[in-house]
Design an enzyme around this catalytic site. Structure first.
Site, short mmCIF file in Angstrom:
data_model
loop_
_atom_site.label_atom_id
_atom_site.label_comp_id
_atom_site.label_asym_id
_atom_site.label_seq_id
_atom_site.Cartn_x
_atom_site.Cartn_y
_atom_site.Cartn_z
N GLY A 148 0.84 -1.19 0.00
CA GLY A 148 0.00 0.00 0.00
C GLY A 148 0.87 1.23 0.00
N ILE A 150 2.39 2.76 2.38
CA ILE A 150 3.61 2.63 3.18
C ILE A 150 4.61 1.71 2.49
CG2 ILE A 150 4.54 1.86 5.40
CD1 ILE A 150 1.71 2.53 6.57
N ARG A 170 -1.44 -8.63 -1.69
CA ARG A 170 -2.68 -9.20 -2.22
C ARG A 170 -3.13 -8.49 -3.48
NH1 ARG A 170 -6.98 -6.97 2.38
NH2 ARG A 170 -6.51 -4.74 2.10
N GLY A 230 3.15 -2.35 10.91
CA GLY A 230 1.75 -2.60 10.59
C GLY A 230 0.91 -2.68 11.84
N ARG A 231 0.64 -3.91 12.29
CA ARG A 231 -0.09 -4.16 13.51
C ARG A 231 0.62 -5.23 14.31
NH1 ARG A 231 -2.07 0.05 13.28
NH2 ARG A 231 -4.28 0.66 13.16
N GLU A 260 -0.11 -4.84 23.37
CA GLU A 260 0.48 -3.51 23.32
C GLU A 260 -0.07 -2.65 24.46
OE1 GLU A 260 1.13 -1.64 19.34
OE2 GLU A 260 -0.08 -0.03 20.21
N HIS A 279 4.53 2.63 19.40
CA HIS A 279 3.49 2.87 18.40
C HIS A 279 3.36 4.38 18.13
CE1 HIS A 279 -0.53 1.12 16.68
NE2 HIS A 279 0.04 1.99 15.87
#
Length: 318
Positions: A148, A150, A170, A230-231, A260, A279
């Site tokens: 994407g 980023i 994807r 990302g996550r 987190e 984060h």
């Protein structure tokens, strides 16, 4: 009467965030900060809400159903895992985020900072290890998972270092780089064994939750570095700690973790080859203002009956 915009996340208690949001909201809107963030209070305030905002706090279907005048919900961020999008869609309520392009540049820079820090390891100099060898980016292979805004930014900024770039995404074939090449591969199995640096830069979905676990870490080079902007839930934190402790990985750079924050005593916190930031890759004045301006423009559109931008459930307009 002003349109009531209810914020359900405690982050709005930050005076600077309050000031910026009030400054950017359209004059027809009123920011509502609940006296308490318990469910009962939020459900009571929701009865007269036209728009609801969250950050990381859950914005639930129960809250939406309690708001008969609700015209849209939004999050001040890209990932929507804190919003019950399925219920919003079922109730025909638009759900929007602030798009990745608003914050892509600083997250990209954060990922590159991790890559350079892990390559040069300057913290080891302070420990007296002045003979530690560096890793050179020129000629190294970078693996990007997620292309994407980023991921594309990481690719564009890494190419001038002379790196070979692999990508797993994807949306294969969508990104058309100019002046450099990217080899898109079909699976992680085609990327992980060959990459010297792996950067995760995609939103969280049920399909990629736990994407990097013990098996995937075993595929990677013992000298490789894993970077996650990302996550946190993309990586099994315990498996990562075991890999680092056992020499099965060169190091890691994490702006996000699962859980987190990591609990006190978690092995990752004490590892010299694990760089962890809280984060905060998007915590710049420019990003905050751009995000709030975008969000507030969408709030104006929603309460005035216009189509909002950056929808995650565009089918509500069909």
């Amino acid at each position: 009467m002003a349109h009531r915009v209810l914020h359900v996340d405690k982050s709005i208690l930050n005076p600077e965030k309050q000031q910026l949001l009030r400054e950017c909201l359209h004059e027809s809107c009123e920011l509502v900060i609940p006296e308490s963030f318990d469910t009962e209070t939020i459900l009571r305030e929701a009865k007269t809400a036209r728009f609801m905002i969250t950050g990381f706090a859950p914005l639930t279907g129960e809250m939406m159903r309690a708001a008969p005048d609700l015209c849209a919900v939004g999050r001040g961020g890209t990932g929507m895992d804190s919003v019950d999008v399925a219920t919003a869609t079922a109730l025909n309520i638009p759900a929007m985020n602030t798009p990745g392009i608003v914050r892509a540049d600083p997250i990209t820079e954060h990922a590159l900072t991790f890559m350079l820090m892990l390559s040069r390891r300057p913290w080891l100099w302070k420990l007296g290890r002045t003979t530690v060898q560096h890793n050179e980016l020129k000629g190294a292979t970078l693996g990007i998972v997620g292309l994407g805004n980023i991921g594309q930014g990481v690719a564009k900024r890494s190419a001038p270092f002379g790196m070979k770039i692999l990508a797993h995404t994807r949306t294969r074939g969508k990104f058309k780089p100019e002046g450099f090449a990217i080899e898109e591969v079909e699976s992680l199995g085609d990327l992980l064994p060959h990459a010297d640096y792996v950067i995760l830069s995609m939103p969280l979905t049920e399909e990629n939750r736990g994407l990097i676990g013990e098996n995937e870490l075993e595929m990677m080079k013992d000298s490789a570095f894993l970077i996650n902007v990302g996550r946190g839930a993309h990586i099994d934190s315990d498996a990562l700690a075991s890999a680092l402790a056992g020499g099965k990985l060169g190091g890691a750079g994490l702006d996000v973790t699962e859980p987190e924050p990591l609990p006190d005593g978690h092995p990752l916190l004490g590892m010299p080859n694990a760089l962890i930031s809280p984060h905060n890759s998007t915590h710049s004045a420019g990003v905050q203002r751009r995000s709030v301006e975008f969000l507030c423009e969408n709030i104006r559109r929603a309460v005035e009956g216009e189509r909002v931008a950056s929808l995650v459930n565009p089918e509500v307009y069909d």
